[in-house]
Design a protein around this motif. Structure first.
Motif, mmCIF file in Angstrom:
data_model
loop_
_atom_site.group_PDB
_atom_site.id
_atom_site.type_symbol
_atom_site.label_atom_id
_atom_site.label_comp_id
_atom_site.label_asym_id
_atom_site.label_seq_id
_atom_site.Cartn_x
_atom_site.Cartn_y
_atom_site.Cartn_z
ATOM 1 N N SER A 128 0.802 -1.346 0.003
ATOM 2 C CA SER A 128 -0.325 0.141 -0.117
ATOM 3 C C SER A 128 0.921 1.219 -0.352
ATOM 4 N N VAL A 129 -0.031 2.121 -0.349
ATOM 5 C CA VAL A 129 0.739 3.555 0.059
ATOM 6 C C VAL A 129 0.476 4.202 0.523
ATOM 7 N N ARG A 130 0.645 5.515 1.708
ATOM 8 C CA ARG A 130 0.421 6.374 2.733
ATOM 9 C C ARG A 130 0.158 7.237 2.067
ATOM 10 N N ILE A 131 -0.391 7.960 2.401
ATOM 11 C CA ILE A 131 -0.574 9.672 0.981
ATOM 12 C C ILE A 131 -0.528 10.378 3.089
ATOM 13 N N ASP A 132 -0.346 11.246 3.618
ATOM 14 C CA ASP A 132 -0.246 12.007 4.132
ATOM 15 C C ASP A 132 0.170 13.725 3.927
ATOM 16 N N PHE A 133 -1.253 14.557 4.575
ATOM 17 C CA PHE A 133 -1.715 15.976 4.323
ATOM 18 C C PHE A 133 -1.740 16.614 5.599
ATOM 19 N N LEU A 134 -0.206 17.365 5.524
ATOM 20 C CA LEU A 134 -0.223 18.354 7.023
ATOM 21 C C LEU A 134 -0.987 19.490 7.317
ATOM 22 N N HIS A 135 -1.742 19.757 8.175
ATOM 23 C CA HIS A 135 -2.450 20.809 8.279
ATOM 24 C C HIS A 135 -3.223 21.292 7.006
ATOM 25 N N ALA A 136 -4.086 19.644 6.868
ATOM 26 C CA ALA A 136 -5.066 19.388 5.732
ATOM 27 C C ALA A 136 -6.215 20.589 7.009
ATOM 28 N N ALA A 137 -7.647 21.834 5.977
ATOM 29 C CA ALA A 137 -7.847 22.491 6.866
ATOM 30 C C ALA A 137 -8.970 22.178 5.742
ATOM 31 N N ALA A 138 -9.895 20.962 4.586
ATOM 32 C CA ALA A 138 -10.303 21.005 4.333
ATOM 33 C C ALA A 138 -10.236 19.242 3.522
ATOM 34 N N VAL A 139 -11.438 18.699 3.133
ATOM 35 C CA VAL A 139 -10.787 17.753 2.044
ATOM 36 C C VAL A 139 -12.540 17.872 1.231
#
Length: 163
Positions: free
Chosen positions: A60-71
């Motif tokens: 698997s690949v995990r993508i992390d988003f730092l300081h996510a404000a909205a999705v």
């Protein structure tokens, strides 16, 4: 979303490709860290030429988003490449992008969604039937031998660089 004529898509070409026919994507959020995991297409395991996938297979690949404000997530037909506004900019399935000059970020700033809205970037993960868009400050990715749900819970050594 109405696109500006300056809006463009930039593909992250060094991210590991995910499996084109996988319908398994997992999203997790803890505070301002949002993570998305999916099957990575590194060592295809096939049975009679067909890639076998389920919730328990890796890598698997995990993508992390730092300081996510909205999705936000939208259904789309990645096989036909229609049904999403970013298609006109070259959006294709099974890719990770950044949207430059995104009209979404000023809208988030006006709504005061994030205290440092000027630092936000617009990332897009396009899969076969879903498009995930994330407004965050940075991202990184990491490959695990585990299935996507397990990859979300792994810390796994020193993390790759934030981009």
């Amino acid at each position: 979303m109405t696109l500006d004529r300056n809006t463009s898509l930039v593909e992250f070409e060094d991210v590991p490709r995910w499996v084109p026919n996988s319908l398994y994507q997992y999203l997790s959020q803890e505070s301002a860290l949002l993570s998305l995991a999916c099957h990575a297409d590194l060592s295809p395991a096939t049975v009679k030429g067909i890639r076998v996938l389920n919730v328990e297979t890796g890598p698997s690949v995990r993508i992390d988003f730092l300081h996510a404000a909205a999705v936000r997530m939208q259904m789309w037909n990645g096989d036909a490449r229609d049904g999403h506004p970013l298609v006109s900019l070259g959006l294709r399935a099974n890719r990770l992008y950044e949207v430059e000059d995104s009209p979404w970020l000023p809208a988030l700033a006006r709504e005061s969604v994030w205290k440092e809205a000027a630092r936000l970037r617009h990332f897009v993960c396009a899969f076969r039937v879903h498009v995930y868009e994330v407004a965050a400050e940075q991202l990184r990715w990491q490959v695990f031998d585990d299935a996507p749900p397990i990859a979300l819970s792994r810390l796994g050594g020193p993390p790759p660089s934030w981009r």
